[in-house]
Design a protein around this motif. Structure first.
Motif, PDB file in Angstrom:
ATOM      1  N   LYS A 281       0.803  -1.239   0.000  1.00  0.00           N
ATOM      2  CA  LYS A 281       0.000   0.000   0.000  1.00  0.00           C
ATOM      3  C   LYS A 281       0.828   1.279   0.000  1.00  0.00           C
ATOM      4  O   LYS A 281       0.281   2.364  -0.168  1.00  0.00           O
ATOM      5  CB  LYS A 281      -0.965   0.055   1.196  1.00  0.00           C
ATOM      6  N   LEU A 289      -4.230   5.740  -5.820  1.00  0.00           N
ATOM      7  CA  LEU A 289      -5.616   6.185  -5.709  1.00  0.00           C
ATOM      8  C   LEU A 289      -6.395   5.667  -6.914  1.00  0.00           C
ATOM      9  O   LEU A 289      -6.531   6.353  -7.928  1.00  0.00           O
ATOM     10  CB  LEU A 289      -5.693   7.718  -5.635  1.00  0.00           C
ATOM     11  N   PHE A 291      -9.673   4.877  -9.071  1.00  0.00           N
ATOM     12  CA  PHE A 291     -11.027   5.432  -9.171  1.00  0.00           C
ATOM     13  C   PHE A 291     -11.665   4.830 -10.410  1.00  0.00           C
ATOM     14  O   PHE A 291     -11.307   5.179 -11.532  1.00  0.00           O
ATOM     15  CB  PHE A 291     -10.985   6.955  -9.256  1.00  0.00           C
ATOM     16  N   ASN A 295      -6.305   5.303 -12.683  1.00  0.00           N
ATOM     17  CA  ASN A 295      -5.266   5.075 -11.683  1.00  0.00           C
ATOM     18  C   ASN A 295      -4.549   6.377 -11.356  1.00  0.00           C
ATOM     19  O   ASN A 295      -3.874   6.961 -12.200  1.00  0.00           O
ATOM     20  CB  ASN A 295      -4.254   4.038 -12.192  1.00  0.00           C
ATOM     21  N   VAL A 298      -1.931   9.769  -4.563  1.00  0.00           N
ATOM     22  CA  VAL A 298      -2.474  10.686  -3.569  1.00  0.00           C
ATOM     23  C   VAL A 298      -1.621  10.703  -2.310  1.00  0.00           C
ATOM     24  O   VAL A 298      -0.898   9.741  -2.029  1.00  0.00           O
ATOM     25  CB  VAL A 298      -3.929  10.265  -3.202  1.00  0.00           C
ATOM     26  N   HIS A 299      -1.676  11.806  -1.589  1.00  0.00           N
ATOM     27  CA  HIS A 299      -1.249  11.854  -0.187  1.00  0.00           C
ATOM     28  C   HIS A 299      -2.186  12.810   0.518  1.00  0.00           C
ATOM     29  O   HIS A 299      -2.690  13.758  -0.076  1.00  0.00           O
ATOM     30  CB  HIS A 299       0.201  12.314  -0.022  1.00  0.00           C
ATOM     31  N   ARG A 300      -2.444  12.527   1.775  1.00  0.00           N
ATOM     32  CA  ARG A 300      -3.295  13.409   2.562  1.00  0.00           C
ATOM     33  C   ARG A 300      -2.572  13.780   3.841  1.00  0.00           C
ATOM     34  O   ARG A 300      -1.604  13.120   4.238  1.00  0.00           O
ATOM     35  CB  ARG A 300      -4.642  12.747   2.873  1.00  0.00           C
ATOM     36  N   VAL A 309      -5.546  17.096   1.046  1.00  0.00           N
ATOM     37  CA  VAL A 309      -5.390  15.955   0.159  1.00  0.00           C
ATOM     38  C   VAL A 309      -4.920  16.476  -1.197  1.00  0.00           C
ATOM     39  O   VAL A 309      -5.411  17.485  -1.693  1.00  0.00           O
ATOM     40  CB  VAL A 309      -6.695  15.132   0.024  1.00  0.00           C
ATOM     41  N   SER A 311      -4.023  14.959  -5.092  1.00  0.00           N
ATOM     42  CA  SER A 311      -4.104  13.781  -5.961  1.00  0.00           C
ATOM     43  C   SER A 311      -3.737  14.147  -7.389  1.00  0.00           C
ATOM     44  O   SER A 311      -3.882  15.296  -7.814  1.00  0.00           O
ATOM     45  CB  SER A 311      -5.524  13.197  -5.923  1.00  0.00           C
ATOM     46  N   LYS A 332     -12.507  13.563   1.736  1.00  0.00           N
ATOM     47  CA  LYS A 332     -12.521  12.489   0.750  1.00  0.00           C
ATOM     48  C   LYS A 332     -13.834  12.482  -0.022  1.00  0.00           C
ATOM     49  O   LYS A 332     -13.862  12.195  -1.227  1.00  0.00           O
ATOM     50  CB  LYS A 332     -12.302  11.129   1.404  1.00  0.00           C
ATOM     51  N   TRP A 410     -11.428   6.573   4.774  1.00  0.00           N
ATOM     52  CA  TRP A 410     -10.342   6.422   3.805  1.00  0.00           C
ATOM     53  C   TRP A 410     -10.061   4.963   3.478  1.00  0.00           C
ATOM     54  O   TRP A 410      -9.672   4.632   2.369  1.00  0.00           O
ATOM     55  CB  TRP A 410      -9.079   7.122   4.298  1.00  0.00           C
ATOM     56  N   GLU A 411     -10.279   4.084   4.445  1.00  0.00           N
ATOM     57  CA  GLU A 411     -10.006   2.662   4.217  1.00  0.00           C
ATOM     58  C   GLU A 411     -11.287   1.870   3.974  1.00  0.00           C
ATOM     59  O   GLU A 411     -11.234   0.741   3.496  1.00  0.00           O
ATOM     60  CB  GLU A 411      -9.264   2.061   5.423  1.00  0.00           C
TER      61      GLU A 411
END
Length: 437
Positions: A281, A289, A291, A295, A298-300, A309, A311, A332, A410-411
């Protein structure tokens, strides 16, 4: 208190190529108007395509007491989104042969447990096993006081390893704090100077820098948490996070930064490939990230009550940055709304939220253990919001779905507190029961 409002976005699913995709600005505007009207979010967004900004908005206040509104140029603390910058600086130093990814950190930090085994690569992709610095007793009440580097290394040196280096991955701010010091020792310059020389000036970022005490006169903003009304949060001292979370920026600067990063304007495309290689991960200061069939990366970040965030979707050259200085509605959901808007995907937004009573939250607080897992779950409250963390892992926010049901948005993991002194934890369709100890 229940917040009742429902706004539904429905987009026709049509066959479109990338060039015909565009934002429905009116739909996004209506989302931000609703968030503002319902007092659910204060912050700013920038969306950029092919290096051109195609959407920007800012709602809420930079300073509630003096009634100063946020604007597109208001500067926010971005928290852990700083790690993308730090990773780029480290990989640049590797390109210049000042350091190597596979050298150990022993010569820099001989007192850190396992320093003779931990490599710079392990720090970059969170495979070092070094315990989370913010979990130290010294920061039990936050980190509003400055800490010297000597004090911080002393704190980190007291930790035992969470796992043998490179056997697994677990997010830890300690890794990027140490990477900051490696950069400073290698170049004999401060992190702030390196950031300015290698990223800010070359990219002409107008509103990005290493942060200090919040200065409203410099178009910065305070952060707030919601407790019947917005309450100003305390300020963390930037000497603690350093390159793990101390940058100040704006959404438009962040989108420019991520675009240039993926164009090979900061580090080489070869280094970028290393940065974006995902294992367990984690990349090097970045995450995947997905969607639908797209493809992205991302970082937050989170610091005080600031949250960010950033992306980027390389194939579409689409960048989205969101920064908030106060939110009840998670960023998010706003990111998903923006992506659904751009990629013509159906999406509904429901503002009918549940806010649990503080006394109900207090009955949940505690440590839970399961016979089916080696991990413990620690449940805590901060600013009337519920947080969880697994043994030796970072805190994450739990969003209430009902009185007893919460979600890590987020998860996608769910927590059911319906039975007294028990948690039913659900991840990837599997449920595990934990008991309070």
């Amino acid at each position: 208190m229940k917040i009742k409002f429902c706004l539904v976005f429905a987009f026709a699913i049509t066959i479109l190529n990338v060039h015909s995709q565009k934002l429905n600005v009116a739909k996004l505007d209506s989302l931000f108007k609703a968030l503002n009207d319902k007092n659910l979010f204060m912050g700013s967004i920038s969306i950029s395509k092919n290096g051109n900004q195609i959407y920007s908005n800012a709602i809420g206040k930079a300073d509630i007491a003096d009634n100063i509104p946020l604007s597109a140029n208001t500067k926010f603390r971005i928290g852990s989104t700083t790690k993308i910058f730090t990773s780029a600086l480290v990989l640049k130093a590797v390109e210049l042969k000042k350091i190597s990814l596979d050298q150990t950190i022993h010569s820099f930090f001989p007192t850190i447990v396992n320093s003779q085994k931990i490599t710079i690569r392990n720090l970059l992709n969170h495979r070092s096993g070094i315990h989370e610095l913010l979990a130290a007793d010294e920061f039990a009440n936050g980190y509003t006081e400055a800490k010297s580097q000597e004090e911080m290394i002393s704190i980190l040196s007291k930790f035992q390893s969470d796992f043998e280096p490179n056997t697994k991955a677990d997010y830890s701010n300690s890794n990027y704090y140490l990477l900051t010091l490696i950069l400073e020792k290698t170049y004999k310059k401060t992190y702030s100077e390196l950031l300015e020389e290698q990223i800010i000036k070359p990219l002409k970022l107008k509103n990005t820098y290493f942060g200090g005490k919040i200065n409203i006169q410099n178009n910065e903003c305070y952060s707030y948490y919601f407790s019947n009304k917005w309450e100003e949060d305390t300020e963390g001292d930037m000497s603690v996070p350093l390159g793990a979370g101390a940058i100040v920026s704006t959404p438009s600067d962040l989108t420019l930064f991520i675009e240039k990063l993926f164009q090979g304007k900061i580090i080489s495309l070869k280094s970028l490939k290393l940065m974006t290689q995902i294992q367990d991960k984690y990349g090097m200061g970045i995450f995947a990230l997905p969607f639908y069939d797209k493809n992205g990366f991302v970082h937050r970040g989170q610091i005080d009550s600031f949250s960010s965030v950033l992306s980027f979707f390389p194939e579409e050259k689409l960048a989205i940055a969101i920064i908030t200085n106060g939110s009840v509605y998670d960023k998010k959901k706003i990111l998903i709304a923006a992506l659904s808007n751009y990629f013509n995907k159906p999406y509904s937004i429901n503002f009918e939220g549940y806010e649990p009573a503080n006394e109900d939250l207090e009955t949940i607080v505690g440590t839970y253990k399961s016979p089916d897992s080696q991990q413990k779950i620690i449940i805590s409250i901060n600013n009337k919001r519920l947080y969880a963390n697994f043994t030796n892992q970072s805190l994450f926010l739990l969003e209430p779905l009902s009185k007893n049901k919460f979600e890590n948005i987020w998860e996608g993991n769910k927590f059911d507190f319906g039975l007294k002194n028990e948690i039913i934890f659900e991840a990837n369709g599997k449920q595990i029961k934990f008991y309070k100890i």
